[in-house]
Design a protein around this motif. Structure first.
Motif, PDB file in Angstrom:
ATOM      1  N   VAL A  43     -15.294   1.326   5.250  1.00 56.80           N
ATOM      2  CA  VAL A  43     -15.519   2.685   4.730  1.00 56.80           C
ATOM      3  C   VAL A  43     -15.421   3.699   5.875  1.00 56.80           C
ATOM      4  CG1 VAL A  43     -17.303   4.214   3.770  1.00 56.80           C
ATOM      5  CG2 VAL A  43     -16.846   1.999   2.697  1.00 56.80           C
ATOM      6  N   ALA A  44     -16.081   3.402   6.993  1.00 58.91           N
ATOM      7  CA  ALA A  44     -16.066   4.323   8.133  1.00 58.91           C
ATOM      8  C   ALA A  44     -14.688   4.415   8.779  1.00 58.91           C
ATOM      9  CB  ALA A  44     -17.107   3.890   9.166  1.00 58.91           C
ATOM     10  N   SER A  45     -13.900   3.351   8.674  1.00 57.16           N
ATOM     11  CA  SER A  45     -12.577   3.330   9.307  1.00 57.16           C
ATOM     12  C   SER A  45     -11.500   4.011   8.481  1.00 57.16           C
ATOM     13  CB  SER A  45     -12.155   1.885   9.593  1.00 57.16           C
ATOM     14  OG  SER A  45     -13.008   1.295  10.542  1.00 57.16           O
ATOM     15  N   VAL A 158     -11.431  -7.828  12.842  1.00 53.01           N
ATOM     16  CA  VAL A 158     -10.005  -8.090  12.633  1.00 53.01           C
ATOM     17  C   VAL A 158      -9.617  -7.723  11.201  1.00 53.01           C
ATOM     18  CG1 VAL A 158      -8.245  -9.914  12.482  1.00 53.01           C
ATOM     19  CG2 VAL A 158      -9.839  -9.873  14.418  1.00 53.01           C
ATOM     20  N   VAL A 159     -10.424  -8.129  10.228  1.00 54.59           N
ATOM     21  CA  VAL A 159     -10.149  -7.823   8.820  1.00 54.59           C
ATOM     22  C   VAL A 159     -10.165  -6.311   8.591  1.00 54.59           C
ATOM     23  CG1 VAL A 159     -11.043  -8.042   6.452  1.00 54.59           C
ATOM     24  CG2 VAL A 159     -10.962 -10.048   7.955  1.00 54.59           C
ATOM     25  N   VAL A 160     -11.167  -5.634   9.145  1.00 57.45           N
ATOM     26  CA  VAL A 160     -11.281  -4.178   8.973  1.00 57.45           C
ATOM     27  C   VAL A 160     -10.075  -3.465   9.574  1.00 57.45           C
ATOM     28  CG1 VAL A 160     -12.570  -2.130   9.748  1.00 57.45           C
ATOM     29  CG2 VAL A 160     -13.785  -4.076   8.764  1.00 57.45           C
ATOM     30  N   THR A 164      -7.513  -1.465   7.371  1.00 61.22           N
ATOM     31  CA  THR A 164      -7.395  -0.031   7.639  1.00 61.22           C
ATOM     32  C   THR A 164      -5.947   0.375   7.848  1.00 61.22           C
ATOM     33  OG1 THR A 164      -9.621   0.047   8.584  1.00 61.22           O
ATOM     34  CG2 THR A 164      -8.117   1.837   9.193  1.00 61.22           C
ATOM     35  N   VAL A 165      -5.208  -0.408   8.604  1.00 62.98           N
ATOM     36  CA  VAL A 165      -3.794  -0.110   8.840  1.00 62.98           C
ATOM     37  C   VAL A 165      -3.033  -0.116   7.512  1.00 62.98           C
ATOM     38  CG1 VAL A 165      -1.666  -0.997   9.886  1.00 62.98           C
ATOM     39  CG2 VAL A 165      -3.784  -0.911  11.226  1.00 62.98           C
ATOM     40  N   LEU A 166      -3.281  -1.111   6.673  1.00 65.59           N
ATOM     41  CA  LEU A 166      -2.606  -1.193   5.373  1.00 65.59           C
ATOM     42  C   LEU A 166      -3.003  -0.039   4.456  1.00 65.59           C
ATOM     43  CD1 LEU A 166      -2.828  -5.042   4.749  1.00 65.59           C
ATOM     44  CD2 LEU A 166      -0.801  -3.717   5.408  1.00 65.59           C
ATOM     45  N   ILE A 167      -4.283   0.285   4.443  1.00 69.05           N
ATOM     46  CA  ILE A 167      -4.757   1.391   3.595  1.00 69.05           C
ATOM     47  C   ILE A 167      -4.178   2.716   4.079  1.00 69.05           C
ATOM     48  CG2 ILE A 167      -6.814   2.736   2.970  1.00 69.05           C
ATOM     49  CD1 ILE A 167      -8.305  -0.032   2.898  1.00 69.05           C
ATOM     50  N   ARG A 168      -4.142   2.926   5.385  1.00 66.87           N
ATOM     51  CA  ARG A 168      -3.554   4.164   5.915  1.00 66.87           C
ATOM     52  C   ARG A 168      -2.094   4.285   5.532  1.00 66.87           C
ATOM     53  NH1 ARG A 168      -5.891   4.616  12.091  1.00 66.87           N
ATOM     54  NH2 ARG A 168      -8.026   5.192  11.534  1.00 66.87           N
ATOM     55  N   ALA A 170      -0.610   2.936   2.939  1.00 70.56           N
ATOM     56  CA  ALA A 170      -0.534   3.192   1.494  1.00 70.56           C
ATOM     57  C   ALA A 170      -0.913   4.622   1.155  1.00 70.56           C
ATOM     58  CB  ALA A 170      -1.442   2.216   0.750  1.00 70.56           C
ATOM     59  N   THR A 171      -1.967   5.148   1.790  1.00 69.90           N
ATOM     60  CA  THR A 171      -2.392   6.515   1.481  1.00 69.90           C
ATOM     61  C   THR A 171      -1.393   7.535   1.995  1.00 69.90           C
ATOM     62  OG1 THR A 171      -3.829   6.588   3.440  1.00 69.90           O
ATOM     63  CG2 THR A 171      -4.858   5.978   1.345  1.00 69.90           C
ATOM     64  N   GLN A 172      -0.712   7.223   3.087  1.00 67.48           N
ATOM     65  CA  GLN A 172       0.326   8.135   3.577  1.00 67.48           C
ATOM     66  C   GLN A 172       1.487   8.191   2.599  1.00 67.48           C
ATOM     67  OE1 GLN A 172       1.262   6.732   7.505  1.00 67.48           O
ATOM     68  NE2 GLN A 172      -0.397   7.892   8.467  1.00 67.48           N
ATOM     69  N   LYS A 173       1.824   7.049   2.023  1.00 63.64           N
ATOM     70  CA  LYS A 173       2.920   7.019   1.045  1.00 63.64           C
ATOM     71  C   LYS A 173       2.530   7.797  -0.208  1.00 63.64           C
ATOM     72  CE  LYS A 173       5.007   2.704   2.494  1.00 63.64           C
ATOM     73  NZ  LYS A 173       5.208   1.284   2.187  1.00 63.64           N
ATOM     74  N   MET A 174       1.253   7.745  -0.573  1.00 67.56           N
ATOM     75  CA  MET A 174       0.788   8.458  -1.774  1.00 67.56           C
ATOM     76  C   MET A 174       0.361   9.883  -1.439  1.00 67.56           C
ATOM     77  SD  MET A 174      -1.371   5.559  -3.856  1.00 67.56           S
ATOM     78  CE  MET A 174      -2.610   5.396  -2.601  1.00 67.56           C
ATOM     79  N   ARG A 175       0.364  10.210  -0.157  1.00 67.08           N
ATOM     80  CA  ARG A 175      -0.033  11.525   0.330  1.00 67.08           C
ATOM     81  C   ARG A 175      -1.488  11.849  -0.019  1.00 67.08           C
ATOM     82  NH1 ARG A 175       5.628  14.282  -0.916  1.00 67.08           N
ATOM     83  NH2 ARG A 175       6.657  13.526   0.935  1.00 67.08           N
ATOM     84  N   LEU A 176      -2.336  10.839   0.101  1.00 68.76           N
ATOM     85  CA  LEU A 176      -3.769  11.019  -0.105  1.00 68.76           C
ATOM     86  C   LEU A 176      -4.436  11.300   1.236  1.00 68.76           C
ATOM     87  CD1 LEU A 176      -4.819   8.119  -2.497  1.00 68.76           C
ATOM     88  CD2 LEU A 176      -4.887  10.542  -2.988  1.00 68.76           C
TER      89      LEU A 176
END
Length: 178
Positions: A43-45, A158-160, A164-168, A170-176
């Motif tokens: 969440v923090a990342s 490592v998991v976080v 985080t890299v994957l979520i970032r 994805a959110t960049q692609k969705m422009r969130l």
């Protein structure tokens, strides 16, 4: 309006994630092994400091009010002054430690370092409170509150970082904006 609505929605989703995953625990002594730290770090990342601090704060408040969201489906104010309270309260430091460290960079090394610092702070504060509240010696508190969690803490980092890299991405692609 869209940004405020988006921020509220993201805060709600992250809070729900904490509420769902937070109670899962394996008892390994006076301090259970949980996924709380993984979710708090994630969440923090991935979210802004404001959003992550709000989500973590809501998690603690809802648990204090009786929602069974702490380790082992426990709840209530007694948990927030009990032996594991230091670990829970230090969750509030994850958001500023990680958020302020990575605010101006997308550097993975900074994300790793920020998460390591947050975990160390969590373990130090939690173990100090464990020692004080249970009258354990420092050595016993470290054995109960740090040693069992070193390997799992590294795995969680490592998991976080990977998540985080994957979520970032994805959110960049969705422009969130999280």
């Amino acid at each position: 309006m869209k940004n405020n609505t988006q921020r509220i929605a993201i805060t709600a989703v992250l809070t729900a994630l904490l509420l769902i995953i937070g109670p899962l625990a394996i008892n390994v002594g006076p301090v259970p092994m949980t996924l709380q730290t993984l979710i708090v770090a994630l969440v923090a990342s991935v979210a802004s400091t404001r959003v992550s601090l709000t989500a973590i704060g809501l998690y603690i408040v809802l648990g204090a009010l009786g929602l069974p969201v702490f380790a082992g489906y426990s709840s209530g104010f007694a948990v927030l002054i009990g032996p594991t309270a230091g670990y829970l309260w230090s969750f509030l430091l994850y958001a500023p430690i990680i958020g302020l460290t990575i605010k101006h960079t997308s550097n993975i090394l900074a994300l790793i370092v920020a998460n390591i610092v947050a975990v160390v702070v969590n373990l130090v504060i939690g173990t100090i409170w464990l020692s004080i509240s249970t009258h354990m010696s420092a050595t016993a508190a470290i054995a109960a509150g740090v040693t069992p969690f070193v390997l799992s803490g590294l795995i969680k980092i490592v998991v976080v970082v990977l998540a985080t890299v994957l979520i970032r991405q994805a959110t960049q692609k969705m422009r969130l904006t999280v």
